[in-house]
Design an enzyme around this catalytic site. Structure first.
Site, PDB file in Angstrom:
ATOM      1  N   ASN A   1       0.805  -1.218   0.000  1.00  0.00           N
ATOM      2  CA  ASN A   1       0.000   0.000   0.000  1.00  0.00           C
ATOM      3  C   ASN A   1       0.838   1.267   0.000  1.00  0.00           C
ATOM      4  O   ASN A   1       0.425   2.285  -0.554  1.00  0.00           O
ATOM      5  CB  ASN A   1      -0.909   0.008   1.232  1.00  0.00           C
ATOM      6  CG  ASN A   1      -1.724   1.264   1.341  1.00  0.00           C
ATOM      7  OD1 ASN A   1      -2.659   1.476   0.576  1.00  0.00           O
ATOM      8  ND2 ASN A   1      -1.364   2.143   2.272  1.00  0.00           N
TER       9      ASN A   1
ATOM     10  N   ASP B   1      -7.549   7.054  -5.924  1.00  0.00           N
ATOM     11  CA  ASP B   1      -8.067   5.875  -6.609  1.00  0.00           C
ATOM     12  C   ASP B   1      -9.506   5.645  -6.151  1.00  0.00           C
ATOM     13  O   ASP B   1      -9.806   5.720  -4.959  1.00  0.00           O
ATOM     14  CB  ASP B   1      -7.198   4.663  -6.260  1.00  0.00           C
ATOM     15  CG  ASP B   1      -7.368   3.519  -7.250  1.00  0.00           C
ATOM     16  OD1 ASP B   1      -8.527   3.220  -7.594  1.00  0.00           O
ATOM     17  OD2 ASP B   1      -6.356   2.940  -7.668  1.00  0.00           O
TER      18      ASP B   1
ATOM     19  N   ASP C   1      -8.303   5.469   0.109  1.00  0.00           N
ATOM     20  CA  ASP C   1      -7.082   5.148  -0.616  1.00  0.00           C
ATOM     21  C   ASP C   1      -5.872   5.423   0.276  1.00  0.00           C
ATOM     22  O   ASP C   1      -4.967   4.599   0.397  1.00  0.00           O
ATOM     23  CB  ASP C   1      -7.016   5.986  -1.899  1.00  0.00           C
ATOM     24  CG  ASP C   1      -5.832   5.642  -2.789  1.00  0.00           C
ATOM     25  OD1 ASP C   1      -5.105   4.691  -2.477  1.00  0.00           O
ATOM     26  OD2 ASP C   1      -5.646   6.335  -3.802  1.00  0.00           O
TER      27      ASP C   1
ATOM     28  N   ASP D   1       0.567   4.889  -5.996  1.00  0.00           N
ATOM     29  CA  ASP D   1      -0.480   5.225  -6.961  1.00  0.00           C
ATOM     30  C   ASP D   1      -0.590   4.104  -7.994  1.00  0.00           C
ATOM     31  O   ASP D   1       0.227   3.988  -8.910  1.00  0.00           O
ATOM     32  CB  ASP D   1      -0.140   6.548  -7.651  1.00  0.00           C
ATOM     33  CG  ASP D   1      -1.250   7.030  -8.566  1.00  0.00           C
ATOM     34  OD1 ASP D   1      -2.240   6.291  -8.758  1.00  0.00           O
ATOM     35  OD2 ASP D   1      -1.118   8.145  -9.104  1.00  0.00           O
TER      36      ASP D   1
ATOM     37  N   ASP E   1      -1.456  -7.316   2.857  1.00  0.00           N
ATOM     38  CA  ASP E   1      -1.768  -6.340   3.894  1.00  0.00           C
ATOM     39  C   ASP E   1      -2.608  -5.193   3.352  1.00  0.00           C
ATOM     40  O   ASP E   1      -2.397  -4.733   2.221  1.00  0.00           O
ATOM     41  CB  ASP E   1      -0.451  -5.791   4.467  1.00  0.00           C
ATOM     42  CG  ASP E   1      -0.662  -4.788   5.582  1.00  0.00           C
ATOM     43  OD1 ASP E   1      -1.222  -5.181   6.620  1.00  0.00           O
ATOM     44  OD2 ASP E   1      -0.268  -3.612   5.410  1.00  0.00           O
TER      45      ASP E   1
ATOM     46  N   HIS F   1      -7.323  -0.578   0.969  1.00  0.00           N
ATOM     47  CA  HIS F   1      -6.780   0.719   0.566  1.00  0.00           C
ATOM     48  C   HIS F   1      -6.118   0.672  -0.811  1.00  0.00           C
ATOM     49  O   HIS F   1      -5.609   1.692  -1.278  1.00  0.00           O
ATOM     50  CB  HIS F   1      -5.738   1.177   1.584  1.00  0.00           C
ATOM     51  CG  HIS F   1      -6.220   1.139   2.996  1.00  0.00           C
ATOM     52  ND1 HIS F   1      -7.019   2.114   3.538  1.00  0.00           N
ATOM     53  CD2 HIS F   1      -6.030   0.216   3.978  1.00  0.00           C
ATOM     54  CE1 HIS F   1      -7.295   1.805   4.804  1.00  0.00           C
ATOM     55  NE2 HIS F   1      -6.704   0.658   5.082  1.00  0.00           N
TER      56      HIS F   1
ATOM     57  N   GLU G   1      -5.977  -9.125   4.010  1.00  0.00           N
ATOM     58  CA  GLU G   1      -6.512  -8.385   5.150  1.00  0.00           C
ATOM     59  C   GLU G   1      -7.425  -7.284   4.612  1.00  0.00           C
ATOM     60  O   GLU G   1      -6.964  -6.222   4.216  1.00  0.00           O
ATOM     61  CB  GLU G   1      -5.395  -7.771   5.994  1.00  0.00           C
ATOM     62  CG  GLU G   1      -5.922  -7.011   7.203  1.00  0.00           C
ATOM     63  CD  GLU G   1      -5.102  -5.781   7.568  1.00  0.00           C
ATOM     64  OE1 GLU G   1      -5.289  -5.278   8.686  1.00  0.00           O
ATOM     65  OE2 GLU G   1      -4.299  -5.306   6.730  1.00  0.00           O
TER      66      GLU G   1
END
Length: 499
Positions: free
Chosen positions: A104, A186, A197, A205, A234, A238, A264
């Site tokens: 992320n 996003d 996000d 991105d 993970d 997001h 997750e």
């Protein structure tokens, strides 16, 4: 019929930052198998911001404890060679290894850059609260001087991120969307806070083709390098959900259908989980966050909680083939970001509910089993969990019949399977006073003498001619009734492959 599979999350937030965790895993592999653990989810293996970083403050995806970066060669958990040796040892004992991937964000940049941003409302990230775009100095340039171009020559800068939270020039914190008013977050992410996000650090991105390509290449490189059996993804609520589908599909095509992926997706809204699974074409499993919160609520409410509703609106109830059940994890443990710790008195009941039933892929938390460190340590519950693990791998097979007919005292039976001699059990638990359940384990069991495999009760129960018996349980406790174990078959080492 395959043997039951059980995962262990092999870390908690405060495991010692001594660089010995991979060595501990290697040494414990035979014991884990004997306890009935045939897969382990290990923490992030990639270099974080320091030797103490848990791995979620990710710096270099290609540094597995090999290069002198961020003041250390090893990660919190050890070196690359120690990691590979631990995975090989697990495989030797038939234990699958799932590696935690943090995709992320990135942290610990090597240099700052100046670029324009807009500031957004933390509670509604779609609302811009700055009058116009303004310039900040952000930590967004990653050059990896210790690794150079080995394995990948991709260098990250502010163009590859769409958000950050710190202006080095002023020392101000905020949620800053990189770019002008025409750039957006996003849209294919969780809708909490308007748009979720952005989570932390420099937010990757995924609208950029070069970013997607680099992350795909890294995923393929990592599995080739480690020869692991699967990934734990993970913070996927997001990350662009379409990218998660593409990534999972690519990894499975590369490694085969047996390559296991669990995500997750921390959202206890069952409809949101269903929509996510639809979007990713059911290529991954999800942790059952809804069930975790049910277990937490039950532990907080005592006998006011209706145990007959414990599985209502949970993933394991609606999507049992895609649910990884768990009691607690590193984020829910005390003092951490998603603290929702299941009280100790309810832990035996909670583990019985995930380990001894037909549905779900249960995950035992390292912190529950071995204990939690840090400023407020919590003792491990190995002695409590072990009998449930033994019952799972030797007794909890066959047809399941529920006796969810009392708000405080519930039970179920597993009828057993000929493929597992001596299998079959009767489970009864209560969040109230001492009680019992009149349950049918099958007339073929007539005359058998069953004991409480947890050791909580010393009674011996003789099964009636009709297959029924009264199975007692202590107040606020659980009992697992079954035939005594064969002295020659007390460990849980199984011959079949892990999931």
């Amino acid at each position: 019929m395959a043997a039951n599979h059980t995962m262990m999350q092999f870390f908690e937030w405060h495991v010692d930052a001594d660089g010995q965790h991979w060595n501990r895993l290697k040494e414990m592999a035979p014991e884990l198998k004997a306890w009935g653990i045939d897969s382990v989810w290990i923490p992030p293996v990639t270099k974080g911001q320091s030797a103490e970083d848990t791995g979620y403050g990710i710096y270099d995806l290609y540094d597995l404890g090999e290069f002198d970066q961020k003041g250390t060669v090893r990660t919190k958990y050890g070196t690359k060679e120690e990691l590979k040796s631990a995975i090989a040892a697990c495989h030797e004992f038939g234990i699958a290894v799932y590696v935690d991937l943090v995709m992320n964000h990135k942290a610990g940049a090597d240099e700052t850059e100046r670029f324009k941003v807009v500031e957004v409302d933390p509670n509604d990230r779609n609302q811009v609260i700055s009058e116009e775009p303004f310039e900040i100095e952000g930590w967004t340039k990653f050059t990896f001087p210790g690794r150079g171009d080995q394995y990948s020559d991709f260098k990250w800068d502010h163009r590859h991120f769409n958000g950050t939270d710190f202006d080095n020039a002023t020392g101000n914190n905020g949620i800053y969307r990189i770019g002008d008013e025409n750039r957006s977050w996003d849209q294919k992410v969780d809708g909490e806070f308007g748009n979720y996000d952005y989570l932390m650090f420099a937010n990757i991105d995924y609208s950029l083709p070069e970013v997607r390509q680099e992350m795909m290449s890294w995923g393929r490189w990592l599995v080739d390098t480690l020869q692991c059996s699967g990934y734990r993804l993970d913070a996927i609520k997001h990350i662009n959900h379409d990218f998660i589908r593409e990534f999972a599909g690519d990894m499975i095509r590369k490694r085969g259908e047996d390559f296991y992926i669990v995500g997750e997706f921390w959202n206890n809204d069952l409809n949101a989980c269903r929509e996510f699974l639809d979007t990713v074409d059911y290529r991954i499993d999800l942790f059952d966050v809804s069930l975790h919160y049910k277990l937490h609520a039950a532990s907080q409410s005592g006998n006011a909680f209706d145990l007959t509703r414990i599985f209502d609106d949970t993933l394991v109830q609606t999507h049992p083939l895609h649910a990884v059940t768990f009691v607690d994890n590193h984020d829910s443990q005390p003092g951490e970001s998603l603290e929702s710790w299941v009280d100790d008195w309810f832990k035996p009941l909670a583990y019985a509910l995930i380990l001894l039933r037909r549905d779900g892929y249960p995950c035992v938390f390292y912190g529950d089993y071995f204990g939690i460190g840090g400023e407020h340590p919590i003792d491990g519950k190995k002695d409590m969990i072990d009998p449930l693990l033994h019952a799972r791998c030797q007794k909890a097979y066959g047809e399941q019949e529920d006796y969810f007919d009392h708000p405080n005292t519930i039970g179920w039976v597993r009828r057993g399977s000929e493929e597992f001699p001596g299998s079959g059990c009767a489970v009864v638990l209560t969040n109230g006073e001492e009680g019992q359940k009149h349950m049918n384990v099958g007339p073929e069991r007539s005359g058998e003498e069953w004991i409480d495999l947890t050791g909580n009760r010393e009674d011996k129960i003789t099964i009636g001619e009709d297959g029924f018996a009264d199975f007692p349980v202590n107040g606020g406790s659980v009992s697992v009734w079954g035939l005594p174990y064969d002295d020659q078959n007390r460990d849980c080492a199984a011959d079949d492959d892990a999931k």
